[in-house]
Scaffold this motif. Structure first.
Motif, PDB file in Angstrom:
ATOM      1  N   ILE A 160      -3.525  -1.466   2.662  1.00 52.22           N
ATOM      2  CA  ILE A 160      -4.700  -0.564   3.408  1.00 52.22           C
ATOM      3  C   ILE A 160      -4.360   0.839   3.225  1.00 52.22           C
ATOM      4  O   ILE A 160      -4.841   1.587   3.347  1.00 52.22           O
ATOM      5  N   LEU A 172      -8.721  -3.496   9.662  1.00 49.32           N
ATOM      6  CA  LEU A 172      -8.812  -4.289   9.171  1.00 49.32           C
ATOM      7  C   LEU A 172      -8.108  -5.313   8.327  1.00 49.32           C
ATOM      8  O   LEU A 172      -8.638  -6.361   7.730  1.00 49.32           O
ATOM      9  N   GLN A 180     -16.295  -1.786  -0.352  1.00 51.94           N
ATOM     10  CA  GLN A 180     -15.552  -2.451  -0.484  1.00 51.94           C
ATOM     11  C   GLN A 180     -14.908  -4.121  -0.637  1.00 51.94           C
ATOM     12  O   GLN A 180     -14.761  -5.078  -1.543  1.00 51.94           O
ATOM     13  N   LEU A 192     -16.050   1.699   2.475  1.00 50.55           N
ATOM     14  CA  LEU A 192     -14.871  -0.480   3.274  1.00 50.55           C
ATOM     15  C   LEU A 192     -15.933  -0.984   2.825  1.00 50.55           C
ATOM     16  O   LEU A 192     -15.665  -2.717   2.343  1.00 50.55           O
TER      17      LEU A 192
END
Length: 217
Positions: free
Chosen positions: A122, A153, A187, A184
């Motif tokens: 990440i 996340l 994704q 994000l």
């Protein structure tokens, strides 16, 4: 994703939320805006399970009835399904970037190696691959906030709540952070609920919810 009905919150005689209804879809980016004192942060904390309403008709997150969970079950649900990003990143100063990111994964009793690998991935995705072993005081404000995003996340939450996430950043870092939220979402299909005074970020959102005097207008 989030269904809140008739949310009230009072502190003594001060009524902060006066019957808020809000429905947020999965993968939606919603900006909550309004003047100071409108109840935005209080609403965010209740939706994020950090605070409880004084009264409400219902509050569901991802089809889970939040109001029937006891404190232990609520903490477990929060750790697994919800991520938080704050104006002041709230990183622990004694830990490196990757260690800060790993903490929610360790709290969830996930395998140490698995969490460390995901944290590094990440941080690399966020452009911090060369900063993972730096402590917060060795990072810029924008880098610190990206570490905070990575921490939010790490457990693959369904929804991320952000309270003035760019309020402490310069213009360029703010714009980069705003664009990151949309990357994000595209994704990882996460839902974002963002309290902000930043008009640029609010205008970028899928939907803008305006609050005034404890209600949505």
């Amino acid at each position: 994703m989030i269904k809140a009905k008739n949310i009230h919150k009072s502190y003594g005689e001060l009524e902060v939320l006066k019957g808020v209804d809000l429905h947020i879809e999965k993968s939606e980016i919603v900006a909550i805006v309004g003047p100071s004192g409108a109840g935005k942060t209080t609403l965010l904390q209740i939706l994020g399970t950090l605070d409880k309403p004084s009264s409400s008709k219902s509050l569901y997150i991802n089809d889970t009835d939040i109001q029937v969970l006891n404190d232990k079950a609520l903490s477990k649900f929060r750790n697994k399904h919800i991520g938080f990003i704050f104006q002041f990143h709230q990183l622990l100063p004694e830990f490196t970037a990757i260690e800060n990111v790993c903490i929610p994964g360790f709290i969830a009793n996930r395998q140490k190696k698995e969490v460390e690998i995901e944290a590094a991935e990440i941080l690399n995705f966020l452009g911090l691959s060369d900063r993972i072993h730096h402590k917060p005081n060795e990072l810029s404000g924008g880098e610190q906030q990206r570490v905070a995003v990575a921490r939010a996340l790490i457990n693959k939450p369904d929804v991320i709540f952000a309270d003035e996430p760019s309020g402490n950043l310069d213009t360029i870092s703010s714009r980069n952070l705003h664009e990151l939220f949309f990357t994000l979402r595209d994704q990882f299909q996460q839902t974002f609920v963002i309290v902000t005074h930043n008009q640029e970020l609010a205008d970028m959102a899928d939907r803008k919810v305006e609050m005034k005097d404890g209600i949505i207008i």
